[in-house]
Design an enzyme around this catalytic site. Structure first.
Site, short mmCIF file in Angstrom:
data_model
loop_
_atom_site.label_atom_id
_atom_site.label_comp_id
_atom_site.label_asym_id
_atom_site.label_seq_id
_atom_site.Cartn_x
_atom_site.Cartn_y
_atom_site.Cartn_z
N GLU A 69 0.68 -1.15 -0.24
CA GLU A 69 0.18 0.08 0.21
C GLU A 69 0.71 1.22 -0.37
O GLU A 69 0.15 2.33 -0.78
CB GLU A 69 -0.90 -0.02 1.22
CG GLU A 69 -1.93 1.28 1.62
CD GLU A 69 -3.10 1.74 2.54
OE1 GLU A 69 -3.28 2.50 2.24
OE2 GLU A 69 -2.84 0.41 2.99
N ASP A 89 -0.59 -4.89 3.69
CA ASP A 89 -1.01 -3.71 4.14
C ASP A 89 -0.76 -3.67 5.37
O ASP A 89 -1.32 -4.54 5.87
CB ASP A 89 -2.74 -3.88 3.94
CG ASP A 89 -3.73 -2.52 4.52
OD1 ASP A 89 -2.72 -1.55 5.30
OD2 ASP A 89 -4.91 -2.44 4.37
N ILE A 91 -0.73 -1.12 7.60
CA ILE A 91 -1.74 -1.77 8.80
C ILE A 91 -3.18 -1.24 8.32
O ILE A 91 -3.63 -0.11 7.83
CB ILE A 91 -1.51 -0.49 9.70
CG1 ILE A 91 -0.47 -0.25 10.49
CG2 ILE A 91 -2.50 -0.07 11.35
CD1 ILE A 91 0.79 1.04 11.22
N ASP A 92 -4.39 -2.24 8.44
CA ASP A 92 -5.51 -2.35 7.38
C ASP A 92 -6.20 -1.53 9.08
O ASP A 92 -6.27 -1.36 10.09
CB ASP A 92 -6.17 -3.08 7.16
CG ASP A 92 -6.80 -2.91 6.55
OD1 ASP A 92 -7.43 -2.43 5.25
OD2 ASP A 92 -8.16 -3.49 6.20
N THR A 94 -6.04 2.31 9.53
CA THR A 94 -5.11 3.48 10.02
C THR A 94 -5.26 4.42 10.85
O THR A 94 -5.21 4.79 11.70
CB THR A 94 -3.95 4.64 8.93
OG1 THR A 94 -3.01 3.41 8.47
CG2 THR A 94 -3.34 4.77 8.99
N ASP A 219 -6.60 -4.64 0.79
CA ASP A 219 -7.17 -4.43 1.21
C ASP A 219 -7.73 -5.63 1.31
O ASP A 219 -8.43 -6.03 2.62
CB ASP A 219 -8.59 -3.36 1.75
CG ASP A 219 -7.99 -1.23 1.97
OD1 ASP A 219 -7.04 -1.49 2.44
OD2 ASP A 219 -8.28 -1.14 0.98
#
Length: 289
Positions: A69, A89, A91-92, A94, A219
């Site tokens: 990402e 990803d 940190i899905d 944030t 995601d």
């Protein structure tokens, strides 16, 4: 057929390592930058975690490719080829991370020949690690999980997200979709703020369906195979076959529920992830939750 279990086990180990970094940073004061909209945030921790994951994978598997990402946000292209590719990803969720709302995940998928071979979603605060390997089932902390099998849309809990889009067309479409579902009626509509964890609720039977328009391949790539291996159905919001690059998805407990949602929800225009790194959705470019 190649066995990708070694890669899976390695992915699980680095997902846990990345989760420790996220948790250690959770209470810190965060420097937050905006990407495409006031709701599309990025922190130093997002970038740091992605760098750690790519560094560790590259050291172990130097010929593998990546879709990350933050790499894409920095100008990289989304190119899914037949080569072994890690879709990351860091940190899905944030926005949740910034506000300490306790749902955020490290999401890692692995694709070969453009087909996802396994997915890993580590919900850090909950210490829940979901994983699935193609043809081998889905698991939560090592225990097999299954969707609810619900076939009656009127008895469903549906999960969705508003997302980062703030143009009029996107917002009006998303809110009218929720209105139409509630009028069916469904039992309820929920949002946790992370697509990866949302979809894993479907895999465990905690929710019966999830849909969204405007998210990205990183995601949902990992959680899509987790839902499928848990016995669920994943498709496009128009009812066609699932395409992780289309930025549209329904994940459901059964084909009946998925098909019913496809008849109800409407999509707004979204440029495919693999069309252009500066992809736009509605009137504005979009990023993650």
């Amino acid at each position: 057929m190649p066995d990708w279990t070694e890669c899976l086990n390695f992915g699980i180990s680095i997902a846990k390592q990345a989760g420790e970094v996220v948790l250690a940073a959770l209470q810190d004061q965060k420097d937050v930058d905006l990407k495409s909209s006031p709701a599309d945030l990025v922190t130093e921790t997002d970038q740091r975690v992605e760098n750690i994951l790519i560094f560790e994978i590259r050291k172990r598997f130097p010929h593998h490719r990546f879709i990350g990402e933050e790499s894409v946000a920095a100008g990289g292209r989304v190119q899914l080829t037949d080569c072994p590719t890690w879709i990351i990803d860091p940190i899905d969720g944030t926005v949740n991370f910034v506000h300490r709302f306790p749902f955020m995940a490290v999401s890692i998928a692995f694709a070969v020949n453009k087909q996802t071979e396994f997915g890993i979603v580590y919900s850090c605060v909950e210490d829940k690690l979901f994983h699935a390997q193609r043809g081998r089932g889905a698991f939560l902390n090592g225990e097999a999980v299954h969707t609810s099998g619900q076939e009656d849309i009127n008895r469903c809990v549906v999960v969705t997200e508003i997302g980062a889009e703030r143009d009029h067309l996107s917002l009006s479409t998303m809110t009218s979709n929720i209105f139409r579902l509630l009028k069916l009626p469904v039992h309820g509509v929920r949002a946790l703020g992370t697509a990866a964890v949302d979809m894993c609720q479907v895999a465990t039977g905690g929710a019966d369906a999830y849909y969204h328009i405007g998210m990205h391949c990183w995601d949902i790539a990992a959680s899509a195979i987790i839902v499928q291996e848990a016995g669920g159905v994943v498709m496009d919001t128009d009812g066609s076959s699932f395409d992780m690059m289309s930025r549209r998805v329904i994940a459901a407990s059964s084909l009946a529920v998925a098909s019913h949602i496809a008849q109800v929800v409407q999509a707004f225009p979204c440029r495919r992830d693999d069309d252009d790194p500066s992809s736009t959705c509605g009137a504005e470019s979009v990023g993650k939750l």
